[in-house]
Design an enzyme around this catalytic site. Structure first.
Site, PDB file in Angstrom:
ATOM      1  N   ASP A  33       0.805  -1.227   0.000  1.00 42.58           N
ATOM      2  CA  ASP A  33       0.000   0.000   0.000  1.00 42.58           C
ATOM      3  C   ASP A  33       0.837   1.276   0.000  1.00 42.58           C
ATOM      4  OD1 ASP A  33       0.942  -0.118   2.590  1.00 42.58           O
ATOM      5  OD2 ASP A  33      -0.976   0.395   3.510  1.00 42.58           O
ATOM      6  N   GLU A  34       2.090   1.166  -0.431  1.00 41.83           N
ATOM      7  CA  GLU A  34       2.960   2.333  -0.507  1.00 41.83           C
ATOM      8  C   GLU A  34       3.840   2.253  -1.741  1.00 41.83           C
ATOM      9  OE1 GLU A  34       4.103   3.839   3.934  1.00 41.83           O
ATOM     10  OE2 GLU A  34       5.378   2.345   3.010  1.00 41.83           O
TER      11      GLU A  34
END
Length: 168
Positions: A33-34
């Site tokens: 998620d990054e």
């Protein structure tokens, strides 16, 4: 209790990376998620960078789903960009301008930096560094000693906005 669905997370991750890559080149994926995009030249100008961030938010909404919120940090390097993205969640857009270092984040605890967990926080406390101001004011040699080597030198440079390449 909610059942984890890792295959679904990975699918959405790939959709998000593909969507973002249509707006700005993805430099590196940091986790599911990054990720990081590198802006070069005139694209680093504040107004242009903010426009790109808004376009990324829109393309995520359009191509991945309107239920997914994205927090974006714009800063001189990855460490400060991650810090900026964490400062306004969910669905935030935070800019740390080079001329506002360290004022933009001086109010945060030292543990706000990625990589400073409970053990490093304790090591910093033992050295008398308990605030972000104290961390920023610490000499390079002190951070070198606390980190046990070059990691301290790197942190010294990173919190001041120095650019660095991702580790391979």
């Amino acid at each position: 209790i909610v059942e984890a669905r890792p295959a679904l997370y990975v699918e959405f991750h790939h959709r998000a990376v593909k969507a973002i890559d249509t707006i700005a080149p993805v430099r590196q994926v940091l986790s599911v998620d990054e990720l990081e995009c590198e802006l070069t030249g005139r694209w680093r100008e504040r107004d242009r960078a903010m426009l790109i961030a808004e376009q990324i938010k829109h393309v995520i909404w359009r191509d991945v789903g309107d239920y997914l919120r994205v927090s974006i940090g714009i800063a001189p390097n990855t460490l400060l960009g991650k810090l900026a993205s964490d400062m306004q969640k969910p669905d935030g857009l935070t800019v740390i301008d080079p001329e506002r270092i360290p004022e933009a984040f001086i109010h945060l605890p030292v543990s706000a930096f990625s990589g400073i967990g409970p053990r490093m926080t304790k090591r910093l406390e033992l050295a008398g560094i308990t605030t972000m101001q104290a961390l920023f004011d610490a000499p390079r040699e002190a951070l070198h000693r606390i980190w046990g080597g070059v990691g301290g030198d790197e942190m010294y440079d990173k919190i001041r906005g120095a650019w660095y390449e991702p580790r391979k």
